[in-house]
Design a protein around this motif. Structure first.
Motif, PDB file in Angstrom:
ATOM      1  N   UNK A 113      45.298  30.407  24.052  1.00 48.39           N
ATOM      2  CA  UNK A 113      44.477  29.290  23.606  1.00 48.39           C
ATOM      3  C   UNK A 113      45.421  28.109  23.563  1.00 48.39           C
ATOM      4  N   UNK A 114      44.888  26.949  23.861  1.00 48.15           N
ATOM      5  CA  UNK A 114      45.760  25.816  24.139  1.00 48.15           C
ATOM      6  C   UNK A 114      45.758  24.767  23.037  1.00 48.15           C
ATOM      7  N   UNK A 115      44.787  24.862  22.157  1.00 46.29           N
ATOM      8  CA  UNK A 115      44.633  23.835  21.130  1.00 46.29           C
ATOM      9  C   UNK A 115      44.376  22.464  21.724  1.00 46.29           C
ATOM     10  N   UNK A 116      43.800  22.450  22.904  1.00 44.73           N
ATOM     11  CA  UNK A 116      43.461  21.172  23.513  1.00 44.73           C
ATOM     12  C   UNK A 116      42.008  21.196  23.975  1.00 44.73           C
ATOM     13  N   UNK A 117      41.394  20.017  23.933  1.00 46.66           N
ATOM     14  CA  UNK A 117      39.993  19.859  24.318  1.00 46.66           C
ATOM     15  C   UNK A 117      39.921  18.771  25.375  1.00 46.66           C
ATOM     16  N   UNK A 118      39.090  18.967  26.382  1.00 47.79           N
ATOM     17  CA  UNK A 118      38.929  17.912  27.385  1.00 47.79           C
ATOM     18  C   UNK A 118      37.694  17.081  27.086  1.00 47.79           C
ATOM     19  N   UNK A 119      37.836  15.771  27.223  1.00 48.75           N
ATOM     20  CA  UNK A 119      36.673  14.882  27.146  1.00 48.75           C
ATOM     21  C   UNK A 119      36.511  14.264  28.520  1.00 48.75           C
ATOM     22  N   UNK A 120      35.351  14.484  29.118  1.00 49.33           N
ATOM     23  CA  UNK A 120      35.122  14.015  30.480  1.00 49.33           C
ATOM     24  C   UNK A 120      34.172  12.830  30.489  1.00 49.33           C
ATOM     25  N   UNK A 121      34.602  11.761  31.124  1.00 45.10           N
ATOM     26  CA  UNK A 121      33.753  10.576  31.240  1.00 45.10           C
ATOM     27  C   UNK A 121      33.634  10.182  32.700  1.00 45.10           C
ATOM     28  N   UNK A 122      32.417  10.145  33.207  1.00 42.60           N
ATOM     29  CA  UNK A 122      32.247   9.716  34.590  1.00 42.60           C
ATOM     30  C   UNK A 122      32.592   8.238  34.682  1.00 42.60           C
ATOM     31  N   UNK A 123      33.491   7.922  35.574  1.00 39.38           N
ATOM     32  CA  UNK A 123      34.002   6.569  35.691  1.00 39.38           C
ATOM     33  C   UNK A 123      32.894   5.555  35.942  1.00 39.38           C
ATOM     34  N   UNK A 124      31.949   5.917  36.793  1.00 43.18           N
ATOM     35  CA  UNK A 124      30.867   4.988  37.133  1.00 43.18           C
ATOM     36  C   UNK A 124      30.164   4.533  35.859  1.00 43.18           C
ATOM     37  N   UNK A 125      29.917   5.472  34.978  1.00 41.46           N
ATOM     38  CA  UNK A 125      29.224   5.165  33.728  1.00 41.46           C
ATOM     39  C   UNK A 125      30.052   4.243  32.847  1.00 41.46           C
ATOM     40  N   UNK A 126      31.355   4.467  32.872  1.00 44.12           N
ATOM     41  CA  UNK A 126      32.226   3.712  31.984  1.00 44.12           C
ATOM     42  C   UNK A 126      32.046   2.216  32.212  1.00 44.12           C
ATOM     43  N   UNK A 127      31.761   1.862  33.434  1.00 46.72           N
ATOM     44  CA  UNK A 127      31.581   0.440  33.721  1.00 46.72           C
ATOM     45  C   UNK A 127      30.202  -0.030  33.326  1.00 46.72           C
ATOM     46  N   UNK A 128      29.267   0.870  33.487  1.00 47.71           N
ATOM     47  CA  UNK A 128      27.877   0.508  33.298  1.00 47.71           C
ATOM     48  C   UNK A 128      27.553   0.252  31.837  1.00 47.71           C
ATOM     49  N   UNK A 129      27.877   1.211  31.040  1.00 46.23           N
ATOM     50  CA  UNK A 129      27.498   1.176  29.641  1.00 46.23           C
ATOM     51  C   UNK A 129      28.099  -0.002  28.903  1.00 46.23           C
ATOM     52  N   UNK A 130      27.454  -0.373  27.841  1.00 46.03           N
ATOM     53  CA  UNK A 130      28.042  -1.381  26.981  1.00 46.03           C
ATOM     54  C   UNK A 130      29.460  -0.916  26.718  1.00 46.03           C
ATOM     55  N   UNK A 131      30.397  -1.756  27.001  1.00 42.55           N
ATOM     56  CA  UNK A 131      31.788  -1.352  27.061  1.00 42.55           C
ATOM     57  C   UNK A 131      32.304  -0.556  25.859  1.00 42.55           C
ATOM     58  N   UNK A 132      32.018  -1.011  24.670  1.00 44.87           N
ATOM     59  CA  UNK A 132      32.676  -0.327  23.555  1.00 44.87           C
ATOM     60  C   UNK A 132      32.160   1.088  23.362  1.00 44.87           C
ATOM     61  N   UNK A 133      31.114   1.441  24.033  1.00 45.34           N
ATOM     62  CA  UNK A 133      30.499   2.739  23.816  1.00 45.34           C
ATOM     63  C   UNK A 133      31.511   3.878  23.887  1.00 45.34           C
ATOM     64  N   UNK A 134      32.226   3.927  24.975  1.00 47.61           N
ATOM     65  CA  UNK A 134      33.132   5.055  25.162  1.00 47.61           C
ATOM     66  C   UNK A 134      34.329   5.008  24.233  1.00 47.61           C
ATOM     67  N   UNK A 135      34.753   3.782  23.917  1.00 48.93           N
ATOM     68  CA  UNK A 135      35.865   3.699  22.985  1.00 48.93           C
ATOM     69  C   UNK A 135      35.443   4.251  21.632  1.00 48.93           C
ATOM     70  N   UNK A 136      34.230   3.909  21.221  1.00 50.20           N
ATOM     71  CA  UNK A 136      33.734   4.420  19.941  1.00 50.20           C
ATOM     72  C   UNK A 136      33.616   5.932  19.982  1.00 50.20           C
TER      73      UNK A 136
END
Lengths: 340, 340
Positions: free
Chosen positions: A65-88
């Motif tokens: 077990x690695x004690x690590x978790x992956x968070x995946x964000x599709x890049x295309x969306x990152x631009x689309x969404x209201x910017x602070x969304x992903x940071x939050x």
DNA sequence: AACGGAGATGGGAGCGCTCCCACATTAGTT
DNA sequence: AACTAATGTGGGAGCGCTCCCATCTCCGTT
């Protein structure tokens, strides 16, 4: 005091120093209850004196077990969404993971090729679980990950009947609250600028809008519905269309703040005043809303809280815990400002 | 008893299948040149047939490198800065790392306690190097990391004479360009709203402002300088002060878009029109700039490019490469809009 | 024909942990 | 007093790789 950099202490050395066996040190490190108080303190002292920190790679290899978790964000969306969304979102996830002493592996996926590479990473057993942000209706990734036997939690869902565990905000409630508020302000020709119909989040907000109308006893009118694409320009175009089709509208519910900003531009072009002639409500409560003129009334989503909840659910699942609910819908909240 | 990876193939199994030794498979996987073409293809086929993916933990343990990089962002800053800043930075870093097949470990540090925990992670040898965003003048972290023997690259610097490798944008040039533009528009009483004086980035932009005045042959006037704190409210307060002290000002260079938005509010309160009475220039070219009314002229920083450059420098350093320059300053660019 | 050397290859020896079984001790029971 | 649990503890056996050295070929040389 200079650190002997090449000579990081090992479990073995700690054991020697404390005068105990390797197994015992391991037990202390991992908080096993089957260690006497006396031994525990002795080991703790040796650990402190040597500045021992367990080697993560060895742990992962031996313990799988690695004690690590992956968070995946599709890049295309990152631009689309209201910017602070992903940071939050990241902020929430990060906070929760930090508490549990887990690491966050962030992956922006910007192409099919990268998606495949990511699957390789998963297969390389680098993480204990995966968090998926803004998944598309036809995204195969969630199911692929499950096939690999890894726990997943998504942000949002692909459809009404989503089989994979998720955390979503109450998008239907968002639409209803917006409409109810506009009705309360005496508006009756309420239009909406929606997101792309192939996204569940867009359909849900539209559904809320319709429910809101129904509850207020207002007749639905398809002329008052126009689709945007969550961009400013899309919002502008949709608004122009609405003004063209239904010049008598007196309010607009835009399914995102960014689209509301576009709509506001189109209204200004058309010489309509906000809020006197047309009241406007957005969704997201992003910084954009505060800076608009007049400031935009908007439905707030608890983004950071969604992040926290996702992380919590995933960790629970990994720990083999009771997984009390694979789906969670968090409430939204209307933030009233000058635009209506 | 979660996801038990049933039979992930190991190096050994690939070797058996290809009819070669472990060492040979390892060589093929790692692209060593000392393998015959024939053997190479045989191994490649076995790998493909078994769907073999090397176990990362084992690799890290045996080879003592993790193929992962940490990006550290102080949480306090994340809120302060123009929001998209860090997302852009992450995007750049992520893109570069993906090309090099490295993983990105994101760490938001929100307290002293978490900073210490992070140091533990570093000691646990989870990463091959560290990227540090928005470091404060008195931050001990960069030096601590170096003591641990880990390569570091920072975004921005703590002072003029920064010993640790960094990538920064040309903040002095930003100030000069803004002033030059305002002078070119016929303005001569040019004020500035600065960031907090204890941040190098603030001092650099102020320095650029002064240089710009000097180059235009304008006399410096300390009455025209007021400190903000990179927040909207700070910008508003600083602007009020400026209007109070120097009612005859005809232009303002705000050291960030967010402060420019605050300043714009103060100007509106005071009945000054933008750009007719007072011209306004910001820094960041954030979405806020585009949405302001009138749209804000702003100095753009190549944020994503900074991220890429940081990652590239770090990887080069890790690879023991020529490290051609430990410091890099990227150019900024004026984006002209309606506010002047 | 004997020899040296370069190129390929196999596989032993760890890397630093966790797991788990065997072996004390000590306490509790008849 | 003998016997059965608990309760602690030590350390062997890997986990799946990379490193590196010993071997084995196959040439070109003398």
């Amino acid at each position: 005091m200079s650190g002997r950099q090449s000579g990081r202490p090992t479990l073995e050395q700690v054991a020697a120093r404390a005068g105990v066996g390797r197994g015992t040190v391991s037990r202390v490190i991992n908080g096993s209850p089957r260690v006497s108080e006396q031994t525990r303190t002795a080991v703790a002292r040796a650990v402190a004196e040597l500045g021992y920190v367990p080697n993560q790679a060895a742990r992962a290899l031996a313990g799988s077990r690695t004690d690590a978790i992956a968070l995946v964000i599709p890049e295309a969306e990152a631009r689309l969404f209201a910017e602070p969304y992903f940071l939050d979102l990241i902020r929430g996830v990060s906070a929760e993971l930090a508490e549990a002493d887990k690491q966050l592996l962030l992956t922006l996926v910007r192409s099919e090729q990268e998606r495949q590479r990511f699957e390789q990473y998963l297969a390389a057993q680098r993480v204990d679980g995966v968090l998926l942000a803004s998944v598309h209706g036809d995204d195969p990734l969630p199911d692929r990950i499950r096939e690999l036997g890894l726990p997943v939690v998504m942000n949002g869902r692909r459809s009404e009947a989503e089989p994979v565990p998720y955390v979503d905000s109450d998008n239907i409630g968002a639409g209803r609250a917006a409409v109810a508020h506009l009705v309360g302000r005496g508006r009756s020709r309420i239009a909406t600028v929606t997101g792309p119909p192939d996204m569940y989040v867009a359909r849900a907000r539209l559904g809320g809008y319709r429910a809101g109308l129904a509850e207020a006893g207002l007749a639905p009118d398809e002329e008052l519905v126009s689709a945007g694409d969550f961009t400013e320009e899309g919002g502008r175009r949709a608004m122009r269309l609405l003004l063209d089709r239904s010049p008598d509208l007196d309010a607009v519910f835009a399914a995102s703040d960014v689209m509301a900003a576009g709509a506001r531009g189109a209204l200004r072009e058309a010489g309509r005043r906000v809020p006197e002639d047309v009241a406007l409500v957005g969704v997201d409560d992003s910084p954009v809303a505060r800076l608009m003129d007049p400031p935009l009334t908007s439905v707030r989503q608890p983004i950071e809280e969604m992040g926290r909840t996702m992380a919590r659910m995933l960790l629970q699942h990994i720990a083999g815990g009771p997984e009390d609910a694979p789906k969670r819908v968090l409430p939204t909240e209307l933030v009233v400002r000058g635009s209506c």
